[in-house]
Design a protein around this motif. Structure first.
Motif, PDB file in Angstrom:
ATOM      1  N   ASN A 283       0.817  -1.207   0.000  1.00 58.78           N
ATOM      2  CA  ASN A 283       0.000   0.000   0.000  1.00 58.78           C
ATOM      3  C   ASN A 283       0.854   1.263   0.000  1.00 58.78           C
ATOM      4  O   ASN A 283       0.347   2.349  -0.266  1.00 58.78           O
ATOM      5  N   ALA A 284       2.120   1.132   0.339  1.00 59.01           N
ATOM      6  CA  ALA A 284       3.017   2.287   0.423  1.00 59.01           C
ATOM      7  C   ALA A 284       4.077   2.184  -0.675  1.00 59.01           C
ATOM      8  O   ALA A 284       4.917   1.286  -0.660  1.00 59.01           O
ATOM      9  N   SER A 285       4.033   3.103  -1.630  1.00 56.82           N
ATOM     10  CA  SER A 285       4.925   3.025  -2.790  1.00 56.82           C
ATOM     11  C   SER A 285       6.356   3.457  -2.466  1.00 56.82           C
ATOM     12  O   SER A 285       7.270   3.187  -3.230  1.00 56.82           O
ATOM     13  N   ASN A 286       6.550   4.131  -1.313  1.00 59.72           N
ATOM     14  CA  ASN A 286       7.878   4.640  -0.987  1.00 59.72           C
ATOM     15  C   ASN A 286       8.724   3.655  -0.186  1.00 59.72           C
ATOM     16  O   ASN A 286       9.812   3.995   0.265  1.00 59.72           O
ATOM     17  N   ILE A 287       8.227   2.432   0.025  1.00 57.45           N
ATOM     18  CA  ILE A 287       8.971   1.427   0.774  1.00 57.45           C
ATOM     19  C   ILE A 287       9.483   0.362  -0.197  1.00 57.45           C
ATOM     20  O   ILE A 287       8.695  -0.242  -0.935  1.00 57.45           O
ATOM     21  N   GLU A 288      10.785   0.136  -0.207  1.00 48.01           N
ATOM     22  CA  GLU A 288      11.385  -0.858  -1.089  1.00 48.01           C
ATOM     23  C   GLU A 288      11.610  -2.154  -0.313  1.00 48.01           C
ATOM     24  O   GLU A 288      12.377  -2.183   0.653  1.00 48.01           O
ATOM     25  N   ILE A 289      10.946  -3.215  -0.752  1.00 43.70           N
ATOM     26  CA  ILE A 289      11.017  -4.515  -0.087  1.00 43.70           C
ATOM     27  C   ILE A 289      12.146  -5.336  -0.700  1.00 43.70           C
ATOM     28  O   ILE A 289      12.323  -5.376  -1.921  1.00 43.70           O
ATOM     29  N   SER A 290      12.909  -6.016   0.165  1.00 45.15           N
ATOM     30  CA  SER A 290      13.999  -6.864  -0.324  1.00 45.15           C
ATOM     31  C   SER A 290      13.703  -8.350  -0.151  1.00 45.15           C
ATOM     32  O   SER A 290      14.232  -9.177  -0.891  1.00 45.15           O
ATOM     33  N   LYS A 291      12.865  -8.704   0.843  1.00 48.43           N
ATOM     34  CA  LYS A 291      12.623 -10.125   1.110  1.00 48.43           C
ATOM     35  C   LYS A 291      11.257 -10.332   1.753  1.00 48.43           C
ATOM     36  O   LYS A 291      10.792  -9.500   2.527  1.00 48.43           O
ATOM     37  N   LEU A 292      10.652 -11.458   1.426  1.00 45.50           N
ATOM     38  CA  LEU A 292       9.402 -11.896   2.040  1.00 45.50           C
ATOM     39  C   LEU A 292       9.667 -13.156   2.858  1.00 45.50           C
ATOM     40  O   LEU A 292      10.331 -14.083   2.377  1.00 45.50           O
ATOM     41  N   GLU A 293       9.155 -13.195   4.085  1.00 46.54           N
ATOM     42  CA  GLU A 293       9.245 -14.387   4.924  1.00 46.54           C
ATOM     43  C   GLU A 293       7.849 -14.806   5.372  1.00 46.54           C
ATOM     44  O   GLU A 293       7.001 -13.963   5.639  1.00 46.54           O
ATOM     45  N   ILE A 294       7.646 -16.117   5.486  1.00 40.08           N
ATOM     46  CA  ILE A 294       6.453 -16.682   6.118  1.00 40.08           C
ATOM     47  C   ILE A 294       6.919 -17.439   7.349  1.00 40.08           C
ATOM     48  O   ILE A 294       7.744 -18.360   7.239  1.00 40.08           O
ATOM     49  N   ARG A 295       6.412 -17.053   8.533  1.00 42.06           N
ATOM     50  CA  ARG A 295       6.808 -17.689   9.781  1.00 42.06           C
ATOM     51  C   ARG A 295       5.578 -18.219  10.507  1.00 42.06           C
ATOM     52  O   ARG A 295       4.473 -17.695  10.356  1.00 42.06           O
ATOM     53  N   ASP A 296       5.798 -19.274  11.332  1.00 46.54           N
ATOM     54  CA  ASP A 296       4.702 -19.806  12.116  1.00 46.54           C
ATOM     55  C   ASP A 296       4.629 -19.098  13.467  1.00 46.54           C
ATOM     56  O   ASP A 296       5.358 -18.126  13.722  1.00 46.54           O
ATOM     57  N   TYR A 324      -0.333 -18.017  10.515  1.00 46.74           N
ATOM     58  CA  TYR A 324       1.019 -17.706  10.049  1.00 46.74           C
ATOM     59  C   TYR A 324       1.189 -16.191   9.912  1.00 46.74           C
ATOM     60  O   TYR A 324       0.211 -15.433  10.009  1.00 46.74           O
ATOM     61  N   PHE A 325       2.443 -15.774   9.644  1.00 48.62           N
ATOM     62  CA  PHE A 325       2.752 -14.362   9.525  1.00 48.62           C
ATOM     63  C   PHE A 325       3.574 -14.122   8.267  1.00 48.62           C
ATOM     64  O   PHE A 325       4.609 -14.758   8.064  1.00 48.62           O
ATOM     65  N   ALA A 326       3.069 -13.204   7.434  1.00 44.48           N
ATOM     66  CA  ALA A 326       3.825 -12.742   6.273  1.00 44.48           C
ATOM     67  C   ALA A 326       4.617 -11.515   6.708  1.00 44.48           C
ATOM     68  O   ALA A 326       4.050 -10.555   7.233  1.00 44.48           O
ATOM     69  N   ARG A 327       5.939 -11.546   6.489  1.00 45.13           N
ATOM     70  CA  ARG A 327       6.797 -10.442   6.925  1.00 45.13           C
ATOM     71  C   ARG A 327       7.577  -9.905   5.726  1.00 45.13           C
ATOM     72  O   ARG A 327       8.297 -10.652   5.053  1.00 45.13           O
ATOM     73  N   LEU A 328       7.409  -8.635   5.463  1.00 43.74           N
ATOM     74  CA  LEU A 328       8.142  -7.968   4.408  1.00 43.74           C
ATOM     75  C   LEU A 328       9.300  -7.198   5.038  1.00 43.74           C
ATOM     76  O   LEU A 328       9.098  -6.405   5.961  1.00 43.74           O
ATOM     77  N   ILE A 329      10.500  -7.432   4.532  1.00 49.54           N
ATOM     78  CA  ILE A 329      11.708  -6.850   5.111  1.00 49.54           C
ATOM     79  C   ILE A 329      12.261  -5.794   4.164  1.00 49.54           C
ATOM     80  O   ILE A 329      12.439  -6.037   2.967  1.00 49.54           O
ATOM     81  N   SER A 330      12.503  -4.607   4.718  1.00 49.68           N
ATOM     82  CA  SER A 330      13.062  -3.506   3.939  1.00 49.68           C
ATOM     83  C   SER A 330      14.112  -2.784   4.775  1.00 49.68           C
ATOM     84  O   SER A 330      14.314  -3.089   5.950  1.00 49.68           O
TER      85      SER A 330
END
Length: 343
Positions: A283-296, A324-330
């Protein structure tokens, strides 16, 4: 168009998620930690109740689908919360005839209107008719708490606190704070077997209502889970058919030192619950994501992928059912959203 689609998804989740998560013994209900003890007064003003999910009491256990309830006879729903000392329960029922005709609380207590709470604190399952492996609390309108533990009928009033209040013409709200005990429970020394609750604790839990319409016995027995027809009235005997309840601390910190529930409004996940493919949209165009994680729930890494896209289409079909949790890392931080994977 995107906003319209989001509204459709939101309405779908509100109308379906409660039923999906509380439908069978295999599905999991989630209770979230309250940082403020609940005041047991029959009022729903405690902060935890504002965000807790409603679960329906809608599965007819007796008579097992052979004689459906008359329209307007009964409807019910409940919410759950917890802290280290208590499992909290809020129950709202609409009952066209509130009845408690047995003066002696030990006589035919199941034939009076009552809320019945089934708890297996460690989800060990198995027989509990002649022991305290699990509890079946029949809570009357006079606040008697009857169970057949250790093969005898006992009044376990000290095991929980309860207040019922009339909030409408035939609408009643029950509020409970329930202590929890292991199988070594003795009524003359309950604290010796007291169990204190914690994040990620798995419990057996079901809820039911005995409905008597001013007759000699209950007309209906309505529960929170689907029961097999040949065991529809067996929860007072065995914990094998209790539902599954998982306790969650929204501020739990995993081994990476990051809160799993740091849910910033920066991306959406859908559909939720999900079967096979999870869509993740920034939803935020100014955030650059480098990795997606799925954790329990324990913080264990289940899936990951490098990405710079604002829209991700991820296959999660091989994950087991659960939360579960989707985590976007920037470079700006870690952003987390929870989702439910269906069985």
């Amino acid at each position: 168009m995107k906003n319209i689609f989001s509204i459709i998804i939101f309405v779908f989740l509100i109308s379906t998620t409660g039923n999906l998560l509380a439908q069978t013994q295999q599905d999991t209900m989630y209770a979230y930690l309250t940082t403020t003890p609940v005041v047991i007064d029959g009022n729903d003003s405690d902060a935890c109740w504002a965000t807790a999910e409603w679960h329906p009491i809608s599965k007819v256990w007796l008579p097992y689908y052979n004689a459906p309830m008359e329209e307007g006879d009964f409807s019910g729903q409940f919410k759950l919360a917890w802290d280290s000392l208590y499992l909290y329960l809020l129950v709202e029922v609409v009952d066209d005839s509130l009845s408690d005709d047995h003066v002696n609380p030990f006589t035919n207590y199941w034939d009076d209107d009552c809320v019945e709470i089934f708890i297996d604190e460690n989800r060990s399952k198995g027989n509990h008719l002649t022991n305290n492996n699990a509890f079946a609390y029949h809570v009357s309108t006079y606040y008697d708490v009857i169970d057949g533990g250790t093969g005898t009928t006992v009044n376990l009033k000290d095991n929980l606190s309860v207040v019922m209040d009339t909030i409408g013409g035939h609408t009643y709200r029950w509020e409970f704070a329930i202590k929890n005990f292991d199988a070594t429970f003795k009524q003359n020394n309950p604290e010796a077997s007291r169990v204190y609750l914690h994040h990620n604790k798995l419990m057996g839990f079901s809820l039911a209502y005995c409905d008597n319409d001013e007759t000699t016995g209950r007309e209906n027995f309505i529960g929170s889970t689907v029961m097999p027809s040949d065991h529809s009235n067996d929860n007072y005997i065995t914990a094998d058919y209790f539902g599954t309840l998982l306790l969650v601390d929204p501020n739990y910190i995993d081994q990476t030192g990051i809160s799993l529930f740091n849910e910033e409004i920066t991306f959406t996940v859908f559909p939720n619950p999900v079967n096979d493919y999870l869509n993740i949209e920034m939803n935020a165009s100014n955030i650059e994501i480098s990795k997606l994680e799925i954790r329990d729930l324990n913080g264990k890494l289940m899936l990951q992928q490098s990405t710079s896209s604002d829209v991700i289409h991820l296959f999660v079909g091989e994950l087991k059912g659960g939360l579960y949790f989707a985590r976007l890392i920037s470079e700006n931080g870690v952003y987390t959203k929870s989702f439910v994977k269906m069985n």
